[in-house]
Design an enzyme around this catalytic site. Sequence first.
Site, PDB file in Angstrom:
ATOM      1  N   ARG A  70      -3.863  22.128 -13.936  1.00 38.93           N
ATOM      2  CA  ARG A  70      -2.790  21.211 -14.375  1.00 38.93           C
ATOM      3  C   ARG A  70      -2.935  20.811 -15.838  1.00 38.93           C
ATOM      4  O   ARG A  70      -1.991  20.360 -16.470  1.00 38.93           O
ATOM      5  CB  ARG A  70      -2.728  19.981 -13.448  1.00 38.93           C
ATOM      6  CG  ARG A  70      -1.508  19.107 -13.715  1.00 38.93           C
ATOM      7  CD  ARG A  70      -1.183  18.152 -12.596  1.00 38.93           C
ATOM      8  NE  ARG A  70      -0.061  17.284 -12.944  1.00 38.93           N
ATOM      9  CZ  ARG A  70       0.581  16.509 -12.104  1.00 38.93           C
ATOM     10  NH1 ARG A  70       0.230  16.478 -10.840  1.00 38.93           N
ATOM     11  NH2 ARG A  70       1.590  15.751 -12.515  1.00 38.93           N
ATOM     12  N   HIS A 112       7.764  11.178 -28.039  1.00 37.52           N
ATOM     13  CA  HIS A 112       6.658  11.915 -27.423  1.00 37.52           C
ATOM     14  C   HIS A 112       6.805  13.433 -27.620  1.00 37.52           C
ATOM     15  O   HIS A 112       5.897  14.104 -28.108  1.00 37.52           O
ATOM     16  CB  HIS A 112       6.613  11.564 -25.934  1.00 37.52           C
ATOM     17  CG  HIS A 112       5.628  12.359 -25.142  1.00 37.52           C
ATOM     18  ND1 HIS A 112       4.275  12.112 -25.182  1.00 37.52           N
ATOM     19  CD2 HIS A 112       5.794  13.428 -24.307  1.00 37.52           C
ATOM     20  CE1 HIS A 112       3.654  12.975 -24.403  1.00 37.52           C
ATOM     21  NE2 HIS A 112       4.553  13.793 -23.860  1.00 37.52           N
ATOM     22  N   LYS A 166       2.700  11.877 -11.027  1.00 34.38           N
ATOM     23  CA  LYS A 166       1.912  11.018 -11.916  1.00 34.38           C
ATOM     24  C   LYS A 166       2.704   9.748 -12.185  1.00 34.38           C
ATOM     25  O   LYS A 166       3.862   9.807 -12.612  1.00 34.38           O
ATOM     26  CB  LYS A 166       1.646  11.721 -13.250  1.00 34.38           C
ATOM     27  CG  LYS A 166       0.455  12.668 -13.221  1.00 34.38           C
ATOM     28  CD  LYS A 166       0.115  13.124 -14.626  1.00 34.38           C
ATOM     29  CE  LYS A 166      -1.061  14.083 -14.625  1.00 34.38           C
ATOM     30  NZ  LYS A 166      -1.318  14.631 -15.973  1.00 34.38           N
ATOM     31  N   HIS A 215      -0.842  18.310 -26.217  1.00 37.93           N
ATOM     32  CA  HIS A 215      -0.802  16.855 -26.054  1.00 37.93           C
ATOM     33  C   HIS A 215      -1.969  16.127 -26.719  1.00 37.93           C
ATOM     34  O   HIS A 215      -1.845  14.944 -27.024  1.00 37.93           O
ATOM     35  CB  HIS A 215      -0.750  16.482 -24.568  1.00 37.93           C
ATOM     36  CG  HIS A 215       0.638  16.604 -23.990  1.00 37.93           C
ATOM     37  ND1 HIS A 215       1.332  17.785 -23.979  1.00 37.93           N
ATOM     38  CD2 HIS A 215       1.468  15.690 -23.415  1.00 37.93           C
ATOM     39  CE1 HIS A 215       2.515  17.596 -23.409  1.00 37.93           C
ATOM     40  NE2 HIS A 215       2.619  16.331 -23.067  1.00 37.93           N
ATOM     41  N   ARG A 232       0.819  -1.237   0.000  1.00 32.01           N
ATOM     42  CA  ARG A 232       0.000   0.000   0.000  1.00 32.01           C
ATOM     43  C   ARG A 232       0.845   1.275   0.000  1.00 32.01           C
ATOM     44  O   ARG A 232       0.385   2.332   0.419  1.00 32.01           O
ATOM     45  CB  ARG A 232      -0.985   0.012   1.170  1.00 32.01           C
ATOM     46  CG  ARG A 232      -1.951  -1.148   1.140  1.00 32.01           C
ATOM     47  CD  ARG A 232      -3.122  -0.902   2.060  1.00 32.01           C
ATOM     48  NE  ARG A 232      -4.040  -2.031   2.028  1.00 32.01           N
ATOM     49  CZ  ARG A 232      -3.941  -3.100   2.803  1.00 32.01           C
ATOM     50  NH1 ARG A 232      -2.964  -3.171   3.686  1.00 32.01           N
ATOM     51  NH2 ARG A 232      -4.823  -4.054   2.709  1.00 32.01           N
ATOM     52  N   LYS A 259       6.311  23.940 -13.322  1.00 33.07           N
ATOM     53  CA  LYS A 259       5.584  22.720 -12.970  1.00 33.07           C
ATOM     54  C   LYS A 259       5.227  22.702 -11.479  1.00 33.07           C
ATOM     55  O   LYS A 259       4.129  22.327 -11.090  1.00 33.07           O
ATOM     56  CB  LYS A 259       6.390  21.483 -13.367  1.00 33.07           C
ATOM     57  CG  LYS A 259       5.686  20.205 -13.004  1.00 33.07           C
ATOM     58  CD  LYS A 259       5.594  19.207 -14.086  1.00 33.07           C
ATOM     59  CE  LYS A 259       4.730  18.031 -13.649  1.00 33.07           C
ATOM     60  NZ  LYS A 259       4.879  16.879 -14.483  1.00 33.07           N
ATOM     61  N   GLU A 275      -5.062  17.367 -11.052  1.00 36.28           N
ATOM     62  CA  GLU A 275      -5.524  17.753 -12.387  1.00 36.28           C
ATOM     63  C   GLU A 275      -7.041  17.885 -12.496  1.00 36.28           C
ATOM     64  O   GLU A 275      -7.698  17.196 -13.278  1.00 36.28           O
ATOM     65  CB  GLU A 275      -5.007  16.762 -13.456  1.00 36.28           C
ATOM     66  CG  GLU A 275      -5.112  17.345 -14.850  1.00 36.28           C
ATOM     67  CD  GLU A 275      -4.418  16.512 -15.924  1.00 36.28           C
ATOM     68  OE1 GLU A 275      -3.289  16.072 -15.693  1.00 36.28           O
ATOM     69  OE2 GLU A 275      -5.022  16.333 -16.970  1.00 36.28           O
ATOM     70  N   GLU A 329       9.062  19.816 -24.193  1.00 37.82           N
ATOM     71  CA  GLU A 329       8.219  20.020 -23.002  1.00 37.82           C
ATOM     72  C   GLU A 329       8.554  21.344 -22.322  1.00 37.82           C
ATOM     73  O   GLU A 329       7.682  21.989 -21.739  1.00 37.82           O
ATOM     74  CB  GLU A 329       8.381  18.853 -22.018  1.00 37.82           C
ATOM     75  CG  GLU A 329       7.922  17.496 -22.545  1.00 37.82           C
ATOM     76  CD  GLU A 329       6.390  17.317 -22.591  1.00 37.82           C
ATOM     77  OE1 GLU A 329       5.652  18.192 -22.109  1.00 37.82           O
ATOM     78  OE2 GLU A 329       5.946  16.290 -23.143  1.00 37.82           O
ATOM     79  N   ASN A 373      -0.805  19.812 -20.360  1.00 40.39           N
ATOM     80  CA  ASN A 373      -1.160  18.966 -21.509  1.00 40.39           C
ATOM     81  C   ASN A 373      -1.256  19.781 -22.789  1.00 40.39           C
ATOM     82  O   ASN A 373      -1.740  19.281 -23.812  1.00 40.39           O
ATOM     83  CB  ASN A 373      -2.507  18.270 -21.269  1.00 40.39           C
ATOM     84  CG  ASN A 373      -2.436  17.314 -20.104  1.00 40.39           C
ATOM     85  OD1 ASN A 373      -1.354  16.812 -19.780  1.00 40.39           O
ATOM     86  ND2 ASN A 373      -3.559  17.074 -19.458  1.00 40.39           N
ATOM     87  N   HIS A 406      -0.606  13.415 -28.814  1.00 43.67           N
ATOM     88  CA  HIS A 406      -0.818  11.984 -28.517  1.00 43.67           C
ATOM     89  C   HIS A 406      -1.373  11.255 -29.727  1.00 43.67           C
ATOM     90  O   HIS A 406      -1.008  10.113 -30.000  1.00 43.67           O
ATOM     91  CB  HIS A 406      -1.817  11.824 -27.360  1.00 43.67           C
ATOM     92  CG  HIS A 406      -1.158  11.823 -26.020  1.00 43.67           C
ATOM     93  ND1 HIS A 406      -1.805  12.242 -24.877  1.00 43.67           N
ATOM     94  CD2 HIS A 406       0.085  11.462 -25.636  1.00 43.67           C
ATOM     95  CE1 HIS A 406      -0.975  12.137 -23.852  1.00 43.67           C
ATOM     96  NE2 HIS A 406       0.174  11.673 -24.286  1.00 43.67           N
TER      97      HIS A 406
END
Length: 337
Positions: free
Chosen positions: A227, A251, A135, A234, A113, A213, A223, A177, A231, A238
């Site tokens: 946040r 990417h 993330k 993206h 956990r 960031k 998010e 980025e 993206n 993507h």
Amino acid sequence: MTIHMDLGLDSYDIIVERGVLEKAKEHLNLDRRVLIVTDSGVPDSYAKALESQCKECVVFTVKAGETSKSLEMFGQVLQTLLEHGFSRKDCVVAVGGGVVGDLSGFAASAYMRGIDFYNIPTTLLSQIDSSIGGKTAINLCGVKNVAGAFYQPKKVLIDPELLKTLPERQMANGLAEAIKMALTSDKELFELFEKENIESHLDEIIIRSLNIKKSVVEQDEKETGLRRILNFGHTVGHGIESSEEMTGLFHGECVALGMLPMCKEDVRERVINVLKKCNLYRELEYDWNKIAEAAFHDKKTEGDVVTIVLVNEVGSYEMKKVTCQEVIELAKSVLKG
Ligand code: GLY
């Protein structure tokens, strides 16, 4: 320098310092069982430099590349922890790029956990973006990052020296980025990209990107709103990334192209110049059906709405709800192909 991520009980320090890997034990509690997760593309000497500072250490090396963000690898990391008798007091350290960080962070979040997780990112992309903010995820049935957790590291060590071995294309991949963050949030950083020699300003680019960031994540860790600016570019990016899997675009290279339709015309011209300077600009033959399918895999109809981030002026953004069809039409009109 130390950047403090202020997230209440989940707060942590990000140490940015050339040579910090060699003295990691000054910053990390390595006086316990340590699982180092790295990948086959990372120089062995990086994991070894850390291993030599540990009392009891296991090194787990995955194959370089996105395919390692799998349920199978996730299971193998957990199994390794169990087989070596790791307890809740032990820790996992990622020494690698985004794939290693995402996979090992998620495994650390799940083992008993949750056990301590440290990140030592070795690519520019992971140093400026994915190693902080918590993330973690793996891919499932071809869907990226569909299983994961928000799980903050206990500390992040960023050693720009490690980038010396990084291939040029991987450097450009990370710069995309940083350009993304500059466009929505830091006019001066964008101007640095326009005017200065990038290589000699790398530390400043890393630190400015991390500060953007940090500020975004502190305001919106999970998010729910702000946040989303991380993206920027993206959605289309993507889509291109998934449809270009066969040609192997990275990417950041896809995000670079995905940002263009989201910029106002005069901003776009400036972005194209910066992308050219960073070897991130290319003209492609786009398969718009595949891009739409990949970008909106979770949307059922063309009329479904998504939130996009637009940059009308460098250093600021606008969030807008539009239909998936509108995104594709916009991208088609700008990227042509
Ligand atoms: N890389 C985007 C985020 O951390 O939210």
